[in-house]
Write an enzyme that holds these catalytic residues in place. Sequence first.
Site, PDB file in Angstrom:
ATOM      1  N   HIS A   1       0.837  -1.198   0.000  1.00  0.00           N
ATOM      2  CA  HIS A   1       0.000   0.000   0.000  1.00  0.00           C
ATOM      3  C   HIS A   1       0.872   1.248   0.000  1.00  0.00           C
ATOM      4  CE1 HIS A   1      -3.411   2.561   0.758  1.00  0.00           C
ATOM      5  NE2 HIS A   1      -2.944   2.960   1.907  1.00  0.00           N
TER       6      HIS A   1
ATOM      7  N   ASP B   1      -3.476   9.123   3.658  1.00  0.00           N
ATOM      8  CA  ASP B   1      -3.669   7.722   3.294  1.00  0.00           C
ATOM      9  C   ASP B   1      -5.068   7.547   2.727  1.00  0.00           C
ATOM     10  OD1 ASP B   1      -4.084   4.856   3.379  1.00  0.00           O
ATOM     11  OD2 ASP B   1      -2.396   4.741   4.773  1.00  0.00           O
TER      12      ASP B   1
ATOM     13  N   CYS C   1      -3.926   3.286  -4.808  1.00  0.00           N
ATOM     14  CA  CYS C   1      -3.264   4.007  -3.717  1.00  0.00           C
ATOM     15  C   CYS C   1      -2.085   4.843  -4.202  1.00  0.00           C
ATOM     16  CB  CYS C   1      -2.820   3.051  -2.623  1.00  0.00           C
ATOM     17  SG  CYS C   1      -1.845   1.645  -3.216  1.00  0.00           S
TER      18      CYS C   1
END
Length: 230
Positions: free
Chosen positions: A113, A130, A184
Amino acid sequence: ANDGLWGDGSSSEVLASRFSVDLTRGQLQCLRPGEWLNDEVINFYYKLLQERSNKGVSGGLKCWFPNSFFWPKLSGSNSKYNYKEVRRWTIKAKVDIFQLDCVAFPMNIGETHWAMGAIDLRARGFRYFDSMLSRPPSNFVEFLRRYVGDEHSAKKGCPLEGLDEWELLPAEGPVPQQRNGYDCGVFTCCFGEYFSESKPLIFDQADMPDIRLRLAARVIKADEKWDDSP
């Protein structure tokens, strides 16, 4: 951009070259929809953001953008603080972080990630962006606080007053969230751009296909001068 992502050329053909880095057609294909961005493309894009900051292209913040190896080096791959591994990074980059507004860096979380961490020198604290998780790694604040202290002692010859009060700063608005398992890295590129240029985070999952094409065009052009039009 479309030719770079979908063209018939060799996967080893160099499509972008700058910063002593060559990006090939094969490496850039991670910008196709549904693909997970690799560190080569993310770091190249952050290099372009560095140039925008250095030259005042965007009128944004004065930033330093260390690459995605900064956090694993500093944190011993997220387990043990190690200032020695990054002590010379600012010397090599010829930056004094205490003359800047921020330090912003991509973070690879658990090899699965992408997110972005930031040292906000103006607000005297730390930020975490995030698109999936709300909290940073457990040692994020502690290690960055120690880094700021060690950097000040090494470069200024004295401790930094009030450092104990530097904490994780609350987000200044909703942090855009992904709705899949592969965008991401695209969000992380956007976090770097929008934060460093003091723009509200007004992008979301629906924008990702267009943003992927925009990132591809900017990286292939390898030029920090671009406007905000789609």
